[in-house]
Design a protein around this motif. Structure first.
Motif, short mmCIF file in Angstrom:
data_model
loop_
_atom_site.label_atom_id
_atom_site.label_comp_id
_atom_site.label_asym_id
_atom_site.label_seq_id
_atom_site.Cartn_x
_atom_site.Cartn_y
_atom_site.Cartn_z
N MET A 7 0.79 -1.22 0.00
CA MET A 7 0.00 0.00 0.00
C MET A 7 0.83 1.28 0.00
SD MET A 7 -2.98 -0.79 -0.59
CE MET A 7 -3.61 0.88 -0.45
N PRO A 8 2.00 1.34 0.66
CA PRO A 8 2.80 2.57 0.57
C PRO A 8 3.16 2.95 -0.87
CG PRO A 8 3.57 1.25 2.40
CD PRO A 8 2.57 0.41 1.66
N VAL A 9 3.62 1.96 -1.65
CA VAL A 9 3.99 2.28 -3.03
C VAL A 9 2.75 2.52 -3.88
CG1 VAL A 9 4.02 -0.05 -4.02
CG2 VAL A 9 5.64 1.65 -4.84
N ILE A 10 1.62 1.89 -3.55
CA ILE A 10 0.37 2.15 -4.27
C ILE A 10 -0.05 3.61 -4.04
CG2 ILE A 10 -2.08 1.58 -4.44
CD1 ILE A 10 -0.28 -0.54 -5.61
N ALA A 11 0.08 4.08 -2.80
CA ALA A 11 -0.26 5.48 -2.50
C ALA A 11 0.62 6.44 -3.28
CB ALA A 11 -0.12 5.74 -1.00
N VAL A 12 1.90 6.11 -3.40
CA VAL A 12 2.81 6.95 -4.17
C VAL A 12 2.42 6.95 -5.64
CG1 VAL A 12 5.21 7.23 -4.93
CG2 VAL A 12 4.71 6.68 -2.55
N MET A 13 2.04 5.79 -6.16
CA MET A 13 1.60 5.71 -7.55
C MET A 13 0.34 6.54 -7.80
SD MET A 13 3.79 3.87 -9.20
CE MET A 13 4.98 4.68 -8.12
N VAL A 14 -0.58 6.51 -6.83
CA VAL A 14 -1.78 7.33 -6.95
C VAL A 14 -1.40 8.80 -7.04
CG1 VAL A 14 -3.85 8.13 -5.73
CG2 VAL A 14 -3.31 5.69 -5.79
N LEU A 15 -0.47 9.23 -6.20
CA LEU A 15 -0.05 10.63 -6.22
C LEU A 15 0.64 10.97 -7.53
CD1 LEU A 15 0.21 13.32 -4.69
CD2 LEU A 15 2.41 12.50 -3.82
N TYR A 16 1.56 10.14 -7.97
CA TYR A 16 2.29 10.39 -9.21
C TYR A 16 1.34 10.49 -10.40
CZ TYR A 16 6.98 9.58 -7.25
OH TYR A 16 8.14 9.68 -6.55
N TYR A 17 0.48 9.49 -10.53
CA TYR A 17 -0.44 9.47 -11.67
C TYR A 17 -1.47 10.59 -11.58
CZ TYR A 17 1.20 5.01 -13.64
OH TYR A 17 1.94 4.04 -14.26
N ALA A 18 -1.97 10.87 -10.37
CA ALA A 18 -2.98 11.91 -10.23
C ALA A 18 -2.41 13.28 -10.59
CB ALA A 18 -3.53 11.93 -8.80
N VAL A 19 -1.20 13.57 -10.14
CA VAL A 19 -0.57 14.85 -10.48
C VAL A 19 -0.32 14.94 -11.98
CG1 VAL A 19 1.54 16.23 -10.21
CG2 VAL A 19 0.48 15.17 -8.20
N GLU A 20 0.13 13.83 -12.56
CA GLU A 20 0.37 13.81 -14.01
C GLU A 20 -0.92 14.08 -14.79
OE1 GLU A 20 1.52 10.54 -17.47
OE2 GLU A 20 1.96 10.09 -15.37
N LYS A 21 -2.01 13.44 -14.37
CA LYS A 21 -3.28 13.63 -15.06
C LYS A 21 -3.84 15.03 -14.82
CE LYS A 21 -3.52 9.40 -16.60
NZ LYS A 21 -3.26 9.13 -18.04
N TRP A 22 -3.72 15.51 -13.60
CA TRP A 22 -4.28 16.82 -13.26
C TRP A 22 -3.56 17.94 -14.01
CZ3 TRP A 22 -8.52 18.04 -10.36
CH2 TRP A 22 -8.69 19.39 -10.05
#
Length: 293
Positions: free
Chosen positions: A194-209
């Motif tokens: 889950m820690p790396v999943i949370a980081v992936m969510v942040l990375y991808y969300a910022v990229e999409k936003w």
């Protein structure tokens, strides 16, 4: 420990802390400037020269004008669709790809990894990407900003490294109980990562936003513009007249300046609000790639 050595350590610590404070100021001040300018009186802001340490007067007219612009609301709607649907697809595809590449018994595993990593340094370029998107019928759709970018190689490598750190004994036990690969991935590997999943969510969300470049190439219908593309038009093309309608020419220019800052804040604040919820996982998740290759 010698006294001189202890004194030098204290001086070094003080110097490091001062340097970090200076870096924080340099990093935060542009954001504070925009925030202060967005709620400042338009006339006072235009007349002001130099640095801005506080709001000049107080006015929220710029924010009222921003939310009267239908393009902003349409941009929010489109961007939220891109972020929610896009991040979901990103996590699904990246996690499945990382799971396959993290298994030790996969045939030609290293060859696949080499080919995937190769794409980080060399790609076909913009024209082949555009022709591919056009030939599959995604031009002028929001899917053009989602499907071609379902996996980012760097994020795939980070997630693969995290999955490799899960003990093999857990997978072996699950297989003995009759679990298939999907069960192992979604009920064992992902919950333990889950820690790396949370980081992936942040990375991808910022990229999409923040994405606007490919949207500007693939999307021509203004009803499909994401928020950042609308923001780009407002800032670069100075399209603030419609948001300051009813004011005189001079007032339109003044209000237009504060509208630009307010638009930046409106487009930035939501993604900033996401970070505190994943911050506790961020350092642990990022360090995964440094612990095991």
């Amino acid at each position: 420990m010698p006294k001189d050595q202890g004194l030098m350590d204290k001086i070094l610590d003080i110097g490091i802390h001062i340097g970090l404070v200076i870096l924080v100021i340099f990093a935060l001040y542009p954001m504070l400037y925009v925030a202060f300018a967005s709620i400042s009186d338009a006339g006072q802001l235009i007349a002001h020269k130099g640095l801005l340490y506080r709001p000049l007067g107080f006015s929220i007219e710029s924010y009222k004008s921003v939310f009267k612009n239908p393009g902003i609301l349409i941009g929010y709607r489109n961007t939220l669709f891109i972020v929610i649907v896009g991040v979901t697809i990103n996590l699904l595809m990246t996690s499945m790809g990382a799971y396959v590449l993290s298994r030790k018994n996969v045939m030609w595993n290293q060859a696949f990894i080499f080919i995937i990593v190769f794409t980080m340094f060399f790609n076909g370029g913009l024209i082949p990407i555009y022709l591919t998107v056009k030939n599959v019928g995604l031009i002028n759709t929001l899917w053009a900003t989602i499907i071609p970018f379902a996996i980012t190689t760097f994020n795939l490598i980070i997630m693969r490294t995290a999955f490799m750190s899960v003990p093999d004994s857990l997978e072996e036990s699950a297989k003995m109980d009759g679990a298939n690969h999907f069960t192992i991935l979604f009920k064992i590997i992902i919950p333990l990562s889950m820690p790396v999943i949370a980081v992936m969510v942040l990375y991808y969300a910022v990229e999409k936003w923040n994405g606007w470049f490919y949207a500007s190439i693939f999307i021509k219908d203004r009803e499909l513009f994401p928020l950042q593309l609308t923001l780009r038009e407002i800032l670069l093309a100075n399209q603030t007249d419609s948001m300051s309608a009813g004011a005189s020419a001079g007032d339109q220019f003044q209000i237009g300046e504060t509208i630009k800052y307010a638009t930046i804040m409106v487009a930035t604040i939501p993604i900033l609000c996401v970070y505190p919820f994943v911050q506790k996982y961020f350092v642990k998740g990022v360090m995964v790639g440094a612990l095991k290759g």
